[in-house]
Design a protein around this motif. Structure first.
Motif, PDB file in Angstrom:
ATOM      1  N   ARG A 131      25.525  39.437  52.706  1.00 39.79           N
ATOM      2  CA  ARG A 131      25.993  38.462  53.704  1.00 39.79           C
ATOM      3  C   ARG A 131      27.497  38.253  53.611  1.00 39.79           C
ATOM      4  O   ARG A 131      28.198  38.252  54.616  1.00 39.79           O
ATOM      5  CB  ARG A 131      25.282  37.102  53.529  1.00 39.79           C
ATOM      6  N   VAL A 132      28.014  38.067  52.391  1.00 41.33           N
ATOM      7  CA  VAL A 132      29.451  37.842  52.213  1.00 41.33           C
ATOM      8  C   VAL A 132      30.229  39.083  52.657  1.00 41.33           C
ATOM      9  O   VAL A 132      31.251  38.971  53.339  1.00 41.33           O
ATOM     10  CB  VAL A 132      29.775  37.452  50.754  1.00 41.33           C
ATOM     11  N   ALA A 133      29.746  40.255  52.313  1.00 41.30           N
ATOM     12  CA  ALA A 133      30.409  41.495  52.734  1.00 41.30           C
ATOM     13  C   ALA A 133      30.451  41.579  54.258  1.00 41.30           C
ATOM     14  O   ALA A 133      31.472  41.974  54.839  1.00 41.30           O
ATOM     15  CB  ALA A 133      29.684  42.704  52.149  1.00 41.30           C
ATOM     16  N   TYR A 134      29.361  41.199  54.901  1.00 41.18           N
ATOM     17  CA  TYR A 134      29.315  41.204  56.363  1.00 41.18           C
ATOM     18  C   TYR A 134      30.398  40.288  56.937  1.00 41.18           C
ATOM     19  O   TYR A 134      31.139  40.669  57.836  1.00 41.18           O
ATOM     20  CB  TYR A 134      27.927  40.767  56.834  1.00 41.18           C
ATOM     21  N   TYR A 135      30.496  39.065  56.422  1.00 41.07           N
ATOM     22  CA  TYR A 135      31.497  38.116  56.918  1.00 41.07           C
ATOM     23  C   TYR A 135      32.915  38.593  56.665  1.00 41.07           C
ATOM     24  O   TYR A 135      33.800  38.362  57.478  1.00 41.07           O
ATOM     25  CB  TYR A 135      31.301  36.728  56.293  1.00 41.07           C
ATOM     26  N   LEU A 136      33.132  39.239  55.532  1.00 43.96           N
ATOM     27  CA  LEU A 136      34.474  39.716  55.172  1.00 43.96           C
ATOM     28  C   LEU A 136      34.784  41.103  55.735  1.00 43.96           C
ATOM     29  O   LEU A 136      35.887  41.608  55.542  1.00 43.96           O
ATOM     30  CB  LEU A 136      34.637  39.736  53.650  1.00 43.96           C
ATOM     31  N   GLU A 137      33.791  41.693  56.411  1.00 39.22           N
ATOM     32  CA  GLU A 137      33.926  43.036  56.976  1.00 39.22           C
ATOM     33  C   GLU A 137      34.350  44.039  55.899  1.00 39.22           C
ATOM     34  O   GLU A 137      35.274  44.826  56.068  1.00 39.22           O
ATOM     35  CB  GLU A 137      34.905  43.039  58.156  1.00 39.22           C
ATOM     36  N   ARG A 138      33.625  43.968  54.783  1.00 41.35           N
ATOM     37  CA  ARG A 138      33.856  44.872  53.663  1.00 41.35           C
ATOM     38  C   ARG A 138      32.521  45.432  53.194  1.00 41.35           C
ATOM     39  O   ARG A 138      31.467  44.920  53.539  1.00 41.35           O
ATOM     40  CB  ARG A 138      34.524  44.109  52.505  1.00 41.35           C
ATOM     41  N   SER A 139      32.590  46.464  52.389  1.00 42.75           N
ATOM     42  CA  SER A 139      31.390  47.040  51.807  1.00 42.75           C
ATOM     43  C   SER A 139      30.907  46.140  50.668  1.00 42.75           C
ATOM     44  O   SER A 139      31.735  45.635  49.887  1.00 42.75           O
ATOM     45  CB  SER A 139      31.701  48.429  51.264  1.00 42.75           C
TER      46      SER A 139
END
Length: 93
Positions: free
Chosen positions: A26-34
């Motif tokens: 979820r955090v990766a999705y929000y930060l647009e990172r892997s």
């Protein structure tokens, strides 16, 4: 110890490993990172998670695990590891 909970008609894995993996995604999705690029012990704010996404994450947690959490959850537990521990304890109790 039962590492599942039922939310609606869905059974959710609530083991610490599953919680951590879900939070990392979820955090990766929000930060647009892997997800592989995230340090689970790093401060969410320092990684770039802003207050809008932190509040959205609270809603995601409530939807996923059927828990009501404070809107300050991401600031009270400022890392993925800290949120994982908090959620695991809440779900176990």
């Amino acid at each position: 110890m039962n590492d599942t909970t039922t939310v609606g008609t869905t059974t959710v894995d609530t083991s610490p490993q599953a919680i951590r993996a879900w939070l990392t995604d979820r955090v990766a999705y929000y930060l647009e990172r892997s997800p592989a690029d995230l340090d689970e012990g790093a401060q969410l704010a320092e990684m770039g998670l802003d207050s809008v996404f932190a509040l959205t994450l609270c809603g995601d947690v409530e939807d996923r695990f059927g828990l009501v959490v404070e809107p300050t959850m991401a600031w009270d537990h400022p890392t993925i590891d800290a949120i994982t521990a908090y959620l695991a304890a809440e779900l176990a109790g």
